[in-house]
Write an enzyme that holds these catalytic residues in place. Structure first.
Site, PDB file in Angstrom:
ATOM      1  N   LYS A   1     -10.073  -4.978  -6.237  1.00 15.26           N
ATOM      2  CA  LYS A   1     -10.732  -3.498  -6.476  1.00 15.26           C
ATOM      3  C   LYS A   1     -10.120  -2.856  -7.199  1.00 15.26           C
ATOM      4  O   LYS A   1     -10.259  -1.722  -7.922  1.00 15.26           O
ATOM      5  CB  LYS A   1     -11.084  -3.108  -5.060  1.00 15.26           C
TER       6      LYS A   1
ATOM      7  N   LYS B   1       0.789  -1.146  -0.054  1.00 15.73           N
ATOM      8  CA  LYS B   1       0.051  -0.109  -0.070  1.00 15.73           C
ATOM      9  C   LYS B   1       0.759   1.333  -0.197  1.00 15.73           C
ATOM     10  O   LYS B   1       0.524   2.280  -0.657  1.00 15.73           O
ATOM     11  CB  LYS B   1      -0.804  -0.225   1.251  1.00 15.73           C
TER      12      LYS B   1
ATOM     13  N   LYS C   1      -4.628 -12.043  -8.219  1.00  9.74           N
ATOM     14  CA  LYS C   1      -5.814 -12.059  -7.526  1.00  9.74           C
ATOM     15  C   LYS C   1      -7.003 -11.030  -7.759  1.00  9.74           C
ATOM     16  O   LYS C   1      -6.497 -10.012  -8.308  1.00  9.74           O
ATOM     17  CB  LYS C   1      -5.600 -11.742  -5.968  1.00  9.74           C
TER      18      LYS C   1
END
Length: 326
Positions: free
Chosen positions: A197, A113, A194
């Site tokens: 979003k 992140k 994966k």
């Protein structure tokens, strides 16, 4: 025999996709029967990265509606918003004093992140301590998590054991439960990645509230391979294996056994699309009903927060007293 408690939290931001549903939400619904189930919309975790206040408020409400539409029943589980239970933040601070800088610096999600954001808040670094507090606050026995969250649960277990050894028996040490099927649903266009979003290619991600015709098209265009044999082999046939895994998760049938029913990729794509649509259509219809009455959703989440506070206040006071506060 005491019913064992299960806890999990889900981020309100972004748009929920098929991977969220099959990898987590479907399991939440299953576990609300036979367990004392506590589910939390983790809006405090959402603000570790910058958020628009109006959008955060709207997305938190939308996630509550989506979870209820998917089958979470406020009569059979506790469903609430994290920030409405202040003991999460309070115990989060006690956990920050319990986990080490070294442990936090080894968290792979922080590295991921922080690479994607210009502004890196200190909370983005320390949020696994809050996540530990979320879990420990409910004397949780089991936490249903995907592989990607296992590291965070290990930190919560270590924090509980360390706190207990320093201050006496305070917390239940939780165990993880990984769903037997579909813990990781992959991108339809990039089956080695994966479903996410934040995926760059929208064609590979199926949204729970997406137009049903659009979902059908995405499955028809799903990446496969140049062979023509349908078999479950994640390493050598990731695209086909992903379709089989999705079909398996929807139908609760073994993906290896499902593969035996197919000789053509096209029919597998069609059947997987139809199975997914048959599950998502009633969710979409129920979501529309809930979205038409936002006050009712807020009422149900408020009741959930009251129930959560009853449990959380007891556990927090136990931790506070054992740590030596007046």
């Amino acid at each position: 025999m005491t019913t064992q408690r299960v806890f999990s939290g889900i981020q309100p931001t972004g748009v929920a996709h098929l991977g969220n549903f099959l990898g987590a939400i479907k399991n939440y619904v299953r576990m609300q029967d036979g367990h004392d189930a506590v589910y939390c919309i983790v809006d405090l975790h959402a603000v570790t990265v910058p958020q628009d206040p109006a959008e955060l408020r709207a997305s938190t409400l939308r996630m509550g509606q989506l979870l209820m539409a998917a089958g979470l029943d406020p009569e059979r589980c506790i469903l609430f918003v994290q920030s409405q239970v202040p003991q999460h933040s309070q115990l989060g601070w006690l956990m920050e004093t319990t986990v080490s800088y070294g442990e936090l610096s080894r968290m792979t999600q922080f590295k991921d992140k922080s690479d994607r954001n210009e502004f890196i808040s200190s909370a983005l670094f320390t949020y696994p301590a809050l996540q530990a507090a979320d879990i420990l606050l409910y004397d949780t026995n089991f936490v249903p998590v995907g592989d990607d969250q296992r590291q965070h649960l290990e930190l919560a277990r270590d924090a509980a054991q360390r706190f207990n050894s320093r201050f006496g028996e305070t917390f239940v040490v939780p165990e993880h439960v990984i769903p037997p099927v579909a813990a990781r649903i992959m991108d339809l266009q990039r089956p080695n990645d994966k479903m996410s979003k934040s995926a760059e290619a929208e064609n590979g991600v199926v949204m729970i509230l997406e137009d049903l015709k659009s979902i059908e098209k995405k499955f028809k265009r799903a990446v496969t391979d140049s062979e023509d044999e349908v078999r479950f082999d994640r390493e050598n046939k990731p695209g086909i294996s992903n379709l089989l895994e999705i079909l398996s998760a929807v139908t609760d049938k073994n993906p290896v056994v499902l593969a035996e029913d197919y000789t053509q990729y096209g029919q597998l794509k069609i059947d997987t699309a139809e199975a997914v649509i048959s599950v998502l259509q009633p969710i979409q219809e129920r979501f529309a009903e809930l979205a038409a009455d936002p006050a009712e959703t807020q009422r149900l989440l408020t009741i959930g927060a009251e129930k959560a506070r009853e449990i959380a206040s007891v556990v927090y006071e136990r931790a506070r007293n054992n740590m030596g506060f007046l």
